[in-house]
Design an enzyme around this catalytic site. Structure first.
Site, PDB file in Angstrom:
ATOM      1  N   CYS A  65       4.730  11.469   1.877  1.00 38.91           N
ATOM      2  CA  CYS A  65       3.167  12.211   0.471  1.00 38.91           C
ATOM      3  C   CYS A  65       3.292  13.208   0.064  1.00 38.91           C
ATOM      4  O   CYS A  65       2.504  13.608  -0.696  1.00 38.91           O
ATOM      5  CB  CYS A  65       1.943  10.694   0.996  1.00 38.91           C
ATOM      6  SG  CYS A  65       2.461   9.609   0.628  1.00 38.91           S
ATOM      7  N   HIS A 101      -3.958  14.091  -2.702  1.00 39.85           N
ATOM      8  CA  HIS A 101      -2.753  13.099  -2.486  1.00 39.85           C
ATOM      9  C   HIS A 101      -2.979  11.717  -2.582  1.00 39.85           C
ATOM     10  O   HIS A 101      -4.997  11.521  -1.924  1.00 39.85           O
ATOM     11  CB  HIS A 101      -2.362  12.924  -1.047  1.00 39.85           C
ATOM     12  CG  HIS A 101      -1.311  11.866  -1.320  1.00 39.85           C
ATOM     13  ND1 HIS A 101      -0.589  11.221  -2.278  1.00 39.85           N
ATOM     14  CD2 HIS A 101      -1.302  10.509  -0.264  1.00 39.85           C
ATOM     15  CE1 HIS A 101      -0.049  10.090  -1.876  1.00 39.85           C
ATOM     16  NE2 HIS A 101      -0.064   9.685  -0.115  1.00 39.85           N
ATOM     17  N   ASN A 113      -1.316   4.293  -4.967  1.00 41.61           N
ATOM     18  CA  ASN A 113      -0.634   5.575  -4.346  1.00 41.61           C
ATOM     19  C   ASN A 113       0.867   5.934  -4.974  1.00 41.61           C
ATOM     20  O   ASN A 113       1.211   4.694  -4.396  1.00 41.61           O
ATOM     21  CB  ASN A 113      -0.666   5.318  -2.458  1.00 41.61           C
ATOM     22  CG  ASN A 113      -0.026   6.473  -1.935  1.00 41.61           C
ATOM     23  OD1 ASN A 113       0.616   7.363  -2.153  1.00 41.61           O
ATOM     24  ND2 ASN A 113       0.288   5.909  -0.623  1.00 41.61           N
TER      25      ASN A 113
HETATM   26  O1  UT7 Z   1      -0.156   7.616   1.696  1.00 45.28           O
HETATM   27  C1  UT7 Z   1       0.223   8.190   2.686  1.00 45.28           C
HETATM   28  C2  UT7 Z   1      -0.974   7.948   4.031  1.00 45.28           C
HETATM   29  N1  UT7 Z   1      -1.168   6.661   3.645  1.00 45.28           N
HETATM   30  C3  UT7 Z   1      -3.258   6.389   3.625  1.00 45.28           C
HETATM   31  O2  UT7 Z   1      -3.217   7.510   3.727  1.00 45.28           O
HETATM   32  C4  UT7 Z   1      -3.258   4.916   4.151  1.00 45.28           C
HETATM   33  C5  UT7 Z   1      -4.052   4.748   5.473  1.00 45.28           C
HETATM   34  N2  UT7 Z   1      -4.791   3.542   5.532  1.00 45.28           N
HETATM   35  C6  UT7 Z   1      -5.685   2.859   4.700  1.00 45.28           C
HETATM   36  O3  UT7 Z   1      -5.645   3.284   3.649  1.00 45.28           O
HETATM   37  C7  UT7 Z   1      -6.260   1.657   5.593  1.00 45.28           C
HETATM   38  O4  UT7 Z   1      -5.989   1.751   6.648  1.00 45.28           O
HETATM   39  C8  UT7 Z   1      -5.367   0.492   4.129  1.00 45.28           C
HETATM   40  C9  UT7 Z   1      -5.962  -0.368   2.940  1.00 45.28           C
HETATM   41  C10 UT7 Z   1      -4.013   0.596   4.266  1.00 45.28           C
HETATM   42  C11 UT7 Z   1      -5.937  -0.776   5.031  1.00 45.28           C
HETATM   43  O5  UT7 Z   1      -7.293  -0.813   5.322  1.00 45.28           O
HETATM   44  P1  UT7 Z   1      -8.375  -1.111   6.886  1.00 45.28           P
HETATM   45  O6  UT7 Z   1      -9.909  -1.054   6.085  1.00 45.28           O
HETATM   46  O7  UT7 Z   1      -7.668   0.192   8.009  1.00 45.28           O
HETATM   47  O8  UT7 Z   1      -7.711  -2.526   7.203  1.00 45.28           O
HETATM   48  P2  UT7 Z   1      -7.483  -3.158   8.033  1.00 45.28           P
HETATM   49  O9  UT7 Z   1      -6.020  -3.000   8.523  1.00 45.28           O
HETATM   50  O10 UT7 Z   1      -8.081  -2.635   9.639  1.00 45.28           O
HETATM   51  O11 UT7 Z   1      -7.680  -4.765   7.828  1.00 45.28           O
HETATM   52  C12 UT7 Z   1      -8.808  -5.152   8.146  1.00 45.28           C
HETATM   53  C13 UT7 Z   1      -9.101  -6.961   8.078  1.00 45.28           C
HETATM   54  C14 UT7 Z   1      -7.844  -7.240   8.663  1.00 45.28           C
HETATM   55  O12 UT7 Z   1      -8.173  -8.800   8.303  1.00 45.28           O
HETATM   56  P3  UT7 Z   1      -9.077  -8.988   9.907  1.00 45.28           P
HETATM   57  O13 UT7 Z   1      -7.865  -8.824  10.783  1.00 45.28           O
HETATM   58  O14 UT7 Z   1     -10.402  -7.342  10.558  1.00 45.28           O
HETATM   59  O15 UT7 Z   1      -8.955 -10.503  10.265  1.00 45.28           O
HETATM   60  C15 UT7 Z   1      -6.821  -7.568   7.320  1.00 45.28           C
HETATM   61  O16 UT7 Z   1      -6.112  -8.560   7.842  1.00 45.28           O
HETATM   62  O17 UT7 Z   1      -8.427  -6.749   6.751  1.00 45.28           O
HETATM   63  C16 UT7 Z   1      -6.970  -7.465   6.170  1.00 45.28           C
HETATM   64  N3  UT7 Z   1      -6.569  -6.922   5.028  1.00 45.28           N
HETATM   65  C17 UT7 Z   1      -6.549  -7.328   3.997  1.00 45.28           C
HETATM   66  N4  UT7 Z   1      -8.014  -8.253   3.541  1.00 45.28           N
HETATM   67  C18 UT7 Z   1      -7.550  -8.665   1.933  1.00 45.28           C
HETATM   68  C19 UT7 Z   1      -5.422  -6.442   5.521  1.00 45.28           C
HETATM   69  N5  UT7 Z   1      -5.000  -5.814   3.961  1.00 45.28           N
HETATM   70  C20 UT7 Z   1      -5.513  -6.296   3.085  1.00 45.28           C
HETATM   71  C21 UT7 Z   1      -5.353  -7.207   1.509  1.00 45.28           C
HETATM   72  N6  UT7 Z   1      -6.232  -8.458   1.106  1.00 45.28           N
HETATM   73  N7  UT7 Z   1      -4.512  -6.844   0.622  1.00 45.28           N
END
Ligand code: UT7
Length: 346
Positions: free
Chosen positions: A131, A271, A301
């Site tokens: 990125c 970004h 993204n």
């Molecule tokens: O571009 C390069 C750099 N990339 C980034 O900067 C991305 C950085 N990371 C992020 O933007 C975030 O970490 C994400 C958007 C990828 C994820 O958000 P989060 O708040 O960190 O969620 P998480 O991965 O901790 O997941 C929280 C919950 C989980 O469920 P449980 O374990 O709490 O029951 C996931 O399974 O949300 C669940 N989950 C979803 N639920 C519905 C993960 N993806 C989804 C989804 N829909 N698409």
């Protein structure tokens, strides 16, 4: 002390009349097909509410046409750029393409782009910095202009993320989209241009955001394909934290050594990975969101394309002399901040 040496170097540069690189045009391209959160709801266990509130993304553009690839989106962006800057393809000296989704592992995409646009006197290469691809490519292109030998350099950020996204993995498939953005770099004749940068790449995050197979470490086999190792893998939380820290720190450092406050900066151009990252960075730096370019809701993204797509969208609001800070964070980890003064009124 470091600050003193930096200012002394800048002063000497001016005194010696060294060439500065400036952006003299920008254009972008996104494919027609729009993949909405609603459609994603039919593909994986997710909801518009979750995606919108956790990422700020509403829709993303996807390149669906068979036989089309990253270079085709880059070519569309460049064609518009050449037209609006009255530039002939044969006058281009160099093309640098930031991408993690090259048409082929080799030859590089910049080569293919040169062929497709008719840049018959140019050479080129790809920059693989995830990125941060556009930021790193912009820095590289600026050095060629500053050398005095190169007069017209194309810098492109282009990614067809849909070609490496697993549409059965809800944690990544909701994030990414396809697109391309390109700028023309030329020697500055206004005194404005690329002023300073702090860029970093340390390898500490290489397990958190990675395509695990297909390279020399894990060459493609039937097993790597069956294990879905040719798709983006991301452990989102550590990436999120490192992104906020890395972008905030480098923007702060670049502002400090150029004696800039958030009031002095006209636009922060980050970004676009997650709206929550953007607000965290803006808050930490004291930027009101009205000064932050945000279009993640429309494109998701697009990896190397997000920053030039922002510049393209805001081009008609950018005035000569405006102070911009570009910042990115990506796989590797790679990150940084670039300070530039805008060189033209549209
Ligand atoms: O571009 C390069 C750099 N990339 C980034 O900067 C991305 C950085 N990371 C992020 O933007 C975030 O970490 C994400 C958007 C990828 C994820 O958000 P989060 O708040 O960190 O969620 P998480 O991965 O901790 O997941 C929280 C919950 C989980 O469920 P449980 O374990 O709490 O029951 C996931 O399974 O949300 C669940 N989950 C979803 N639920 C519905 C993960 N993806 C989804 C989804 N829909 N698409």
């Amino acid at each position: 002390m470091v600050h003193f040496f930096y200012l002394a170097a800048q002063f000497l540069r001016r005194l010696m009349g060294l060439v500065k690189a400036s952006i003299t045009g920008v254009h972008g391209y996104t494919p027609d097909y729009i993949l909405t959160n609603k459609e994603l709801e039919t593909m994986v266990d997710t909801s518009d509410e979750w995606i919108s509130s956790r990422t700020g993304i509403k829709e993303r553009h996807i390149l669906k046409e068979k036989g089309k690839a990253t270079s085709d989106m880059a070519v569309e962006a460049i064609k518009g750029l050449l037209q609006k800057t009255n530039t002939r393809p044969e006058d281009i000296d160099l093309t640098i393409c930031g991408t993690v989704t090259p048409d082929t592992v080799f030859p590089d995409t910049a080569n293919t782009i040169n062929h497709k646009i008719g840049a018959s006197n140019a050479w080129g290469f790809d920059v693989n910095a995830a990125c941060s691809g556009f930021l790193f490519s912009l820095s590289t292109g600026a050095r060629f202009i500053e050398s005095g030998r190169y007069k017209k350099v194309l810098v492109v950020g282009a990614d067809m993320m849909s070609s490496i996204v697993n549409y059965e993995d809800r944690s990544t498939c909701i994030l990414f989209g396809d697109g391309a953005g390109a700028v023309l770099l030329e020697p500055s004749n206004t005194g404005f241009g690329l002023e300073d940068e702090i860029l970093r790449g340390d390898g500490t995050g290489r397990d958190y955001l990675v395509m695990r197979a297909g390279g020399s470490l894990n060459p493609p086999t039937a097993e790597t394909v069956a294990d879905r190792e040719h798709f983006v893998y991301q452990d989102g939380k550590p990436v999120f934290k490192a992104a906020v820290k890395g972008m905030t720190q480098t923007v702060q450092q670049v502002m400090e050594r150029n004696n800039l406050t958030s009031e002095d900066v006209t636009w922060l151009v980050p970004h676009q990975a997650n709206y929550r990252i953007l607000t965290s960075v803006a808050d930490a730096l004291g930027f009101p969101m009205e000064k932050v370019m945000v279009n993640i809701h429309k494109y998701g993204n697009t990896t190397a394309a997000t920053i030039p797509l922002c510049l393209w969208e805001w081009e008609n609001q950018l005035k000569k002399g405006a102070k911009l800070i570009l910042t990115a964070f990506g796989g590797g980890f790679t990150w940084g901040a670039t300070y530039l003064t805008w060189a033209y009124d549209q």
